[in-house]
Design an enzyme around this catalytic site. Structure first.
Site, PDB file in Angstrom:
ATOM      1  N   ASP A 100      18.856   9.050  15.688  1.00  0.00           N
ATOM      2  CA  ASP A 100      18.294   9.658  16.990  1.00  0.00           C
ATOM      3  C   ASP A 100      17.536   9.204  17.761  1.00  0.00           C
ATOM      4  O   ASP A 100      16.942   8.003  17.553  1.00  0.00           O
ATOM      5  CB  ASP A 100      17.361  11.235  16.322  1.00  0.00           C
ATOM      6  CG  ASP A 100      16.395  10.679  15.393  1.00  0.00           C
ATOM      7  OD1 ASP A 100      16.697   9.715  14.604  1.00  0.00           O
ATOM      8  OD2 ASP A 100      15.387  11.150  15.302  1.00  0.00           O
TER       9      ASP A 100
ATOM     10  N   GLU B 287      15.578  11.358  12.272  1.00  0.00           N
ATOM     11  CA  GLU B 287      14.588  10.651  11.602  1.00  0.00           C
ATOM     12  C   GLU B 287      13.099  10.795  12.073  1.00  0.00           C
ATOM     13  O   GLU B 287      12.146  11.260  11.395  1.00  0.00           O
ATOM     14  CB  GLU B 287      14.926   9.196  11.414  1.00  0.00           C
ATOM     15  CG  GLU B 287      13.931   8.240  10.463  1.00  0.00           C
ATOM     16  CD  GLU B 287      12.522   8.049  11.233  1.00  0.00           C
ATOM     17  OE1 GLU B 287      11.630   8.093  10.478  1.00  0.00           O
ATOM     18  OE2 GLU B 287      12.569   7.717  12.412  1.00  0.00           O
TER      19      GLU B 287
HETATM   20 ZN   LIG Z   1      10.433   6.011  15.729  1.00  0.00          ZN
HETATM   21 ZN   LIG Z   2      12.642   4.543  13.826  1.00  0.00          ZN
END
Ligand SMILES: [Zn+2]
Ligand SMILES: [Zn+2]
Length: 401
Positions: A87, A145
């Site tokens: 991401d 994440e």
């Molecule tokens: Zn980050």
């Molecule tokens: Zn990262």
């Protein structure tokens, strides 16, 4: 005897570098936010299919898992998983590079474009030597994440079932390109965010005895929470409690009804995390009730455990890193530990493993900006280092049997 002699592996990786950089730049131009990684995961799935892997898509919404079965994996052969996150962030890129983000307000400002490109290259290299692999390799392409949320549902949906060890890396601009940090034990902190709502009784500022002042209660709570670190925590257990936001009141002569505070707590062990999460609530509500009010605590979803590296897997990764960059380019003191968090922790809680940091900072190339900065960029020379370390660690793990 490894299936890759030291020189042949470096030469082989060199052949893959143009594609490695091209994937990274393509992903950089097309950043996607947490759980929206549709294009990215489509590219990942397509490449893994093309390599002949068993591919599962739609895991934790946009996650992808690829399984490479080794050609000489006998019964009881081991499986190692390698994880990358995919991401990007809601940041407008300020870099003037040819591969600049083409999506307004979105940017790969943490290096996850590099992680995804590295892992796809590792998959390609290991597939090439599939017939000699003594075990299986699972490739975990994780969504989300940054919002802390992609790893946990992947684990819950069975992504690490049958996996014996898990490894992964983060490119880090704080560490000079060429260096790599590997350390056993806690490497990233846990992170849990909370909202404390203190309820008193509103009234006139000139008659506090007729009211219950939630601002004064809040001030006592803030001070008392710090004693959980200074008086209730071992000096050998680093941890952080921060109140980052406090909202209460409308003007100077009114005692408000409520005061709302938001904060975060960071620790380096699951036991300490559980302890502090319990005590923050007890201290806040105890002080509030002593002073005639009350306090509700609400923990935000998406809390993350600490990242803890298994000593045996870390020793293996360390050997792979030394073979890749040499011992003099290895960092392993406590300066490599971060009070930031990463949900790689969810995989590390499920399976023994090692998360390590590959330096990507290079002031001459302008890649020294902090992560999440609008000028963040990667020294692409760090990418093949990441590939080599992961390939070596995976092959060595499987050859150990
Ligand atoms: Zn980050
Ligand atoms: Zn990262």
């Amino acid at each position: 005897m490894s299936i890759f002699s030291p020189d042949s592996l470096k030469a082989l990786i060199d052949e893959y570098v143009p594609d490695l950089v091209a994937i990274r730049r393509d992903l950089h131009e097309h950043p996607e936010l947490a759980f929206e990684e549709v294009r990215t995961s489509g590219i990942v799935a397509q490449r893994l299919h093309a390599l002949g892997l068993e591919v599962q898509t739609g895991i934790a919404k946009t996650g992808v898992v690829g399984l490479l079965r080794g050609g000489v994996a006998g019964p009881g052969a081991k499986t190692i998983a390698i994880r990358a996150d995919m991401d990007a962030l809601p940041i407008a890129e300020l870099n003037e590079v040819e591969y600049r983000s083409r999506v307004e307000g979105k940017m790969h400002a943490c290096g996850h474009d590099g992680h995804t490109a590295i892992l796809l290259t590792v998959a390609a290299l290991l597939s090439k030597r599939r017939s000699e692999l003594a075990g299986n390799v699972k490739f975990l392409f994780q969504p989300a994440e940054e919002s802390i949320g992609g790893a946990k549902p992947m684990v819950e949906q069975g992504a690490v079932q049958g996996v014996d060890a898990v490894i992964g890396l983060h490119l880090i601009s704080d560490i000079p390109s060429g260096r790599v940090a590997v350390r056993a034990g806690a490497i990233c902190a846990s992170a849990d965010d909370y909202v404390l709502t203190v309820t008193g009784r509103g009234g006139h500022a000139a008659s506090p005895h007729e009211a219950v002042d939630p601002i004064v209660i809040g001030a006592q709570i803030i001070a008392a929470l710090q004693t959980l670190i200074s008086r209730s925590t071992s000096p050998f257990s680093p941890s952080v409690i921060t109140i980052g936001e406090m909202k209460a009141g409308t003007t100077f002569n009114i005692i408000p009804e409520t005061a709302v505070m938001r904060g975060t707590v960071r620790t380096f062990s699951s036991e300490h995390r559980t302890y502090l999460m319990r005590r923050i609530g007890e201290v806040a509500s105890g002080i509030a009730s002593t002073l005639g009010g009350s306090c509700e605590i609400e923990w935000q979803i998406g809390g993350c455990p600490p990242c803890s590296n298994d000593p045996a897997v870390t020793a293996l990764v360390r050997r792979a890193v030394v073979a890749t960059v040499g011992e003099e380019m290895l960092d392993e003191d406590e300066s490599v530990v971060s009070a930031g968090s990463d949900d790689m922790a969810e995989f590390l809680q499920a399976v023994p493993g090692c998360y390590f940091m590959v330096g990507s900072g290079n002031e001459a190339k302008g890649t020294h900006y902090q992560h999440h900065h609008p000028r963040f960029d990667l020294d692409e020379d760090a990418l093949p280092i990441g590939v080599e370390a992961l390939v070596r660690a995976a092959v060595d793990y499987l050859e150990q049997g």
